[in-house]
Scaffold this motif. Structure first.
Motif, PDB file in Angstrom:
ATOM      1  N   ARG A  10       1.192   4.478  -5.777  1.00 33.94           N
ATOM      2  CA  ARG A  10       0.991   4.679  -4.340  1.00 33.94           C
ATOM      3  C   ARG A  10       1.214   3.368  -3.572  1.00 33.94           C
ATOM      4  O   ARG A  10       1.725   3.361  -2.465  1.00 33.94           O
ATOM      5  N   GLU A  11       0.821   2.256  -4.228  1.00 35.98           N
ATOM      6  CA  GLU A  11       1.013   0.939  -3.595  1.00 35.98           C
ATOM      7  C   GLU A  11       2.486   0.694  -3.279  1.00 35.98           C
ATOM      8  O   GLU A  11       2.843   0.175  -2.232  1.00 35.98           O
ATOM      9  N   VAL A  12       3.358   1.035  -4.248  1.00 35.03           N
ATOM     10  CA  VAL A  12       4.795   0.807  -4.060  1.00 35.03           C
ATOM     11  C   VAL A  12       5.272   1.579  -2.832  1.00 35.03           C
ATOM     12  O   VAL A  12       5.957   1.034  -1.957  1.00 35.03           O
ATOM     13  N   ILE A  13       4.871   2.863  -2.755  1.00 35.92           N
ATOM     14  CA  ILE A  13       5.324   3.696  -1.634  1.00 35.92           C
ATOM     15  C   ILE A  13       4.821   3.108  -0.309  1.00 35.92           C
ATOM     16  O   ILE A  13       5.572   2.962   0.652  1.00 35.92           O
ATOM     17  N   LYS A  14       3.551   2.702  -0.293  1.00 38.24           N
ATOM     18  CA  LYS A  14       2.983   2.145   0.944  1.00 38.24           C
ATOM     19  C   LYS A  14       3.727   0.873   1.361  1.00 38.24           C
ATOM     20  O   LYS A  14       4.000   0.654   2.535  1.00 38.24           O
ATOM     21  N   TYR A  15       4.060   0.073   0.358  1.00 34.04           N
ATOM     22  CA  TYR A  15       4.754  -1.182   0.649  1.00 34.04           C
ATOM     23  C   TYR A  15       6.145  -0.896   1.232  1.00 34.04           C
ATOM     24  O   TYR A  15       6.542  -1.489   2.227  1.00 34.04           O
ATOM     25  N   TYR A  16       6.855   0.029   0.624  1.00 35.60           N
ATOM     26  CA  TYR A  16       8.185   0.371   1.116  1.00 35.60           C
ATOM     27  C   TYR A  16       8.107   1.001   2.514  1.00 35.60           C
ATOM     28  O   TYR A  16       9.006   0.828   3.337  1.00 35.60           O
ATOM     29  N   PHE A  19       9.054   1.191   8.026  1.00 38.34           N
ATOM     30  CA  PHE A  19       9.388   2.326   8.888  1.00 38.34           C
ATOM     31  C   PHE A  19       8.235   2.583   9.853  1.00 38.34           C
ATOM     32  O   PHE A  19       7.197   3.127   9.479  1.00 38.34           O
ATOM     33  N   GLU A  20       8.437   2.172  11.095  1.00 37.18           N
ATOM     34  CA  GLU A  20       7.345   2.231  12.076  1.00 37.18           C
ATOM     35  C   GLU A  20       6.907   3.657  12.375  1.00 37.18           C
ATOM     36  O   GLU A  20       5.752   3.899  12.702  1.00 37.18           O
ATOM     37  N   GLU A  21       7.854   4.594  12.284  1.00 39.14           N
ATOM     38  CA  GLU A  21       7.513   5.973  12.665  1.00 39.14           C
ATOM     39  C   GLU A  21       6.608   6.658  11.644  1.00 39.14           C
ATOM     40  O   GLU A  21       6.045   7.711  11.907  1.00 39.14           O
ATOM     41  N   ASP A  71      16.238   0.318  -1.516  1.00 34.14           N
ATOM     42  CA  ASP A  71      17.412   0.983  -0.935  1.00 34.14           C
ATOM     43  C   ASP A  71      17.388   2.478  -1.218  1.00 34.14           C
ATOM     44  O   ASP A  71      17.636   3.299  -0.347  1.00 34.14           O
ATOM     45  N   ARG A  72      17.090   2.789  -2.470  1.00 35.70           N
ATOM     46  CA  ARG A  72      17.050   4.202  -2.865  1.00 35.70           C
ATOM     47  C   ARG A  72      15.953   4.932  -2.090  1.00 35.70           C
ATOM     48  O   ARG A  72      16.132   6.057  -1.644  1.00 35.70           O
ATOM     49  N   PHE A  73      14.831   4.232  -1.924  1.00 36.87           N
ATOM     50  CA  PHE A  73      13.711   4.805  -1.186  1.00 36.87           C
ATOM     51  C   PHE A  73      14.103   5.041   0.272  1.00 36.87           C
ATOM     52  O   PHE A  73      13.848   6.108   0.836  1.00 36.87           O
ATOM     53  N   ALA A  74      14.758   4.033   0.855  1.00 38.49           N
ATOM     54  CA  ALA A  74      15.161   4.118   2.263  1.00 38.49           C
ATOM     55  C   ALA A  74      16.113   5.299   2.470  1.00 38.49           C
ATOM     56  O   ALA A  74      16.019   6.034   3.456  1.00 38.49           O
ATOM     57  N   GLN A  75      16.998   5.473   1.523  1.00 37.46           N
ATOM     58  CA  GLN A  75      17.958   6.576   1.593  1.00 37.46           C
ATOM     59  C   GLN A  75      17.226   7.923   1.696  1.00 37.46           C
ATOM     60  O   GLN A  75      17.550   8.764   2.524  1.00 37.46           O
ATOM     61  N   LYS A  77      16.836  10.428   5.123  1.00 34.83           N
ATOM     62  CA  LYS A  77      17.159  11.845   5.028  1.00 34.83           C
ATOM     63  C   LYS A  77      15.980  12.670   5.562  1.00 34.83           C
ATOM     64  O   LYS A  77      16.173  13.606   6.349  1.00 34.83           O
ATOM     65  N   ALA A  78      14.776  12.274   5.163  1.00 34.16           N
ATOM     66  CA  ALA A  78      13.578  12.994   5.597  1.00 34.16           C
ATOM     67  C   ALA A  78      13.407  12.899   7.104  1.00 34.16           C
ATOM     68  O   ALA A  78      13.127  13.894   7.777  1.00 34.16           O
ATOM     69  N   ILE A  79      13.616  11.675   7.639  1.00 33.11           N
ATOM     70  CA  ILE A  79      13.441  11.470   9.084  1.00 33.11           C
ATOM     71  C   ILE A  79      14.438  12.335   9.859  1.00 33.11           C
ATOM     72  O   ILE A  79      14.081  12.976  10.847  1.00 33.11           O
ATOM     73  N   ALA A  80      15.674  12.391   9.344  1.00 34.54           N
ATOM     74  CA  ALA A  80      16.701  13.191  10.008  1.00 34.54           C
ATOM     75  C   ALA A  80      16.308  14.660  10.018  1.00 34.54           C
ATOM     76  O   ALA A  80      16.403  15.335  11.049  1.00 34.54           O
TER      77      ALA A  80
END
Lengths: 249, 359
Positions: A15-21, A25-27, A105-109, A113-116
């Motif tokens: 969960r820490e990794v996800i929170k850090y990434y 993303f401000e939104e 990068d993979r996470f951002a991708q 997609k989710a944000i879109a």
């Protein structure tokens, strides 16, 4: 716009990794963290998040079982270490499937997609047909089924099920002392239950061979299967034939 | 396959020695019982037996290439009948011709030569059958030994592969999740991340470096398991607790098969920690009793999670491994007490194995 997000993973470091990434993303607004399937399910139902990061292997209820039990579909990004579930996840219309450990990068991708998708108000991404097909070719038989009554979620081991009965668009699971409605088709169960233990004896019935007490003559060319807990189920001609073959009669 | 008479000097002398003995008996019967003159007796014995002695050597090739199986049994019978007939005709014909030419002037002997043809057919057939049987016995024995050798090698190979297979089951799920934890620690606690990389490396090195079927001390095995559990503890935090009760003098130095205990602890993690939201304790203690190292591993589990039953593969593998190594399938026992799963493992000590093999 803020995207209300829930993290469900039984490992705190994950969960820490996800929170850090997610910090970039401000939104994204994290509104809850859960460490098992039960509390995760409750969390989703109470908080109604826009986006869920979901692990698969978790105590009590797996991520996939959790999804089956959701009333309203949520936007899901799977995050798990093992890719044997990837196909199944896409069958459930997940936005993406992250294999641990994953890069920023993979996470951002996945997140873009989710944000879109969430931004466009689209309900869910198009299912990946081809992947679903592969799953059907390599069915892994169910060993438990998660069901939900008004207040409670329970997990029924497959060996406790006496028989399954078609009930409109649903299937009724009969155990020795209870019944549970499950939002699935007979065809689904026929394909996903071990055929050496479960036989479809009729359009409306799949029986657990273990619980068969005896088979009786019903009327011309029709037979009835009597179950150990008392139910009397009609067998079709084809169903009776399969049963006969199975039980070496 | 080598000709059994000519394997070495000994086999040659045994063969010819036996024929010399037969000649001696033959000579004695003719000389002392039938009271023939010495030169006739020697001649008769020499010509008849020497001749069969040579035929006996050549018979090997008939036997060698007429080994019966289900399909060619009649072929073999035909070969032998044909060769036997030929042998008898040549043997009787030649010996009578030669002996008659040399000793024909002795009337009694001359008559005897012709009158005993049926006897000769009988004796010759007996000789033939006995020699053929000896050859067949020899072939059978050589084949049998060959088969035993191949089979035992096969078993050895099988055992080796099986052990390698059993041993190389490092769970990919564990590996990827651990790597993910490390990825997480690099953000929150880089020093701890480094420590975990080292632990994981040590763990993997231990798992792959030891040869199949090798042994290590219980102490070594336990320190590797400790590494494994410490890695898992980073993932699960307070949910996982473990303790080891090892009496150093009695248990630590004991030799046990490499990676034998690993799957047991993996099971405890999988069925205990993965499936539970409560705290899970894993405990191990050991004692030495009657030539056996008795290990007890106990873990908590959530009885409601029974639906996700394993296939018992891990336990079966251990049982199989113990059976191959110690020829005993009663060394692993499991039981359930409330919410605790208990594994009892008995490992014979080295002296105990030797003792068992002697008795």
């Amino acid at each position: 716009m803020s995207i209300r997000t829930i993290l469900i993973d039984d490992e705190q470091p994950a969960r820490e990794v996800i929170k850090y990434y997610l910090k970039d993303f401000e939104e994204i607004e994290i509104i809850g963290e859960f460490s098992d399937g039960f509390t995760g399910l409750k969390g989703i139902q109470e908080l109604k998040p826009d986006l869920v990061f979901l692990d698969v292997q978790m105590p009590k209820l797996t991520g996939l079982e959790l999804l089956e039990l959701l009333d309203q579909p949520a936007q899901i990004i799977f995050s798990t270490a093992y890719d044997q579930y990837a196909i199944k996840a896409f069958e459930m219309n997940a936005i993406d499937y992250l294999l641990k450990p994953y890069s920023k990068d993979r996470f951002a991708q996945a997140l873009l997609k989710a944000i879109a998708i969430i931004g466009s108000g689209q309900n869910s991404p198009a299912p990946v047909q081809k992947l679903v097909k592969t799953l059907d070719e390599n069915p892994e038989y169910l060993h438990r089924i998660a069901v939900k009554s008004r207040h409670k979620v329970s997990v029924i081991p497959i060996e406790d099920i006496v028989y399954l009965e078609a009930e409109g668009d649903y299937v009724m699971l009969h155990t020795k002392d209870s019944r549970h409605l499950k939002e699935k088709t007979m065809k689904y169960f026929e394909a996903h239950l071990d055929p050496s233990r479960f036989i479809r004896i009729h359009r409306s019935y799949i029986v657990n061979v273990q619980f068969i007490d005896r088979i009786e003559y019903y009327d011309k060319e029709n037979y009835a299967v009597l179950m150990k807990q008392g139910a009397k189920l009609r067998a079709s001609t084809t169903g009776y034939k399969i049963l006969k073959q199975m039980l070496n009669m | 396959m080598q000709h059994p008479v000519f394997i070495n000097k000994r086999s040659v002398s045994v063969y010819f020695g036996l024929w010399a003995l037969i000649m001696g008996v033959h000579f004695s019967v003719f000389y002392f019982i039938y009271l023939f003159p010495i030169e006739i007796t020697i001649g008769d014995s020499l010509v008849n037996n020497l001749f069969f002695c040579i035929i006996g050597i050549s018979m090997w090739f008939v036997v060698r290439y007429s080994v019966p199986d289900k399909k060619n049994i009649w072929n073999v019978v035909f070969n032998h009948v044909a060769f036997l007939t030929l042998t008898l005709v040549v043997w009787i014909g030649l010996s009578i011709t030669i002996l008659n030419a040399v000793f024909g002037n002795n009337k009694v002997y001359g008559e005897l030569l012709l009158n005993t043809i049926p006897n000769k057919i009988f004796t010759g057939s007996i000789y033939y059958v006995v020699i053929a049987l000896i050859y067949y016995l020899y072939i059978y024995q050589v084949n049998l030994q060959e088969k035993i050798k191949v089979e035992s090698r096969l078993r050895e190979v099988l055992k080796e592969t099986e052990l390698t297979m059993l041993k190389s089951q490092i769970n990919p799920h564990f590996l990827f999740n651990s790597l993910n934890s490390i990825s997480s620690l690099t953000i929150t606690d880089p020093a701890k991340a480094r420590e975990m990389v080292i632990k994981l490396s040590d763990f993997l090195r231990y798992s792959v470096s030891k040869g199949a079927g090798t042994f290590t001390s219980l102490e070594n095995e336990i320190s590797n398991i400790r590494r494994y559990l410490e890695i898992e503890k980073v993932r699960f935090g307070d949910k996982l607790n473990f303790s080891f009760q090892l009496e150093k003098e009695v248990c630590a130095g004991h030799q046990i098969p490499v990676m034998l205990l690993q799957p047991l602890f993996e099971n405890a993690i999988k069925h205990g920690v993965y499936e539970s939201t409560e705290q899970v304790n894993i405990e191990m203690d050991c004692e030495y009793k009657d030539g056996f190292l008795e290990l007890k591993i106990v873990n908590d589990f959530d009885p409601e999670a029974r639906a996700r039953k394993g296939t018992g593969l891990g336990l079966n593998n251990i049982r199989e491994r113990l059976r191959l190594l110690y020829k005993n399938d009663q060394l692993l026992k499991t039981s359930v007490e409330g919410t605790r799963f208990i594994v009892l493992l008995s490992i014979p000590s080295a002296d105990n194995i030797e003792k068992n093999h002697k008795t």
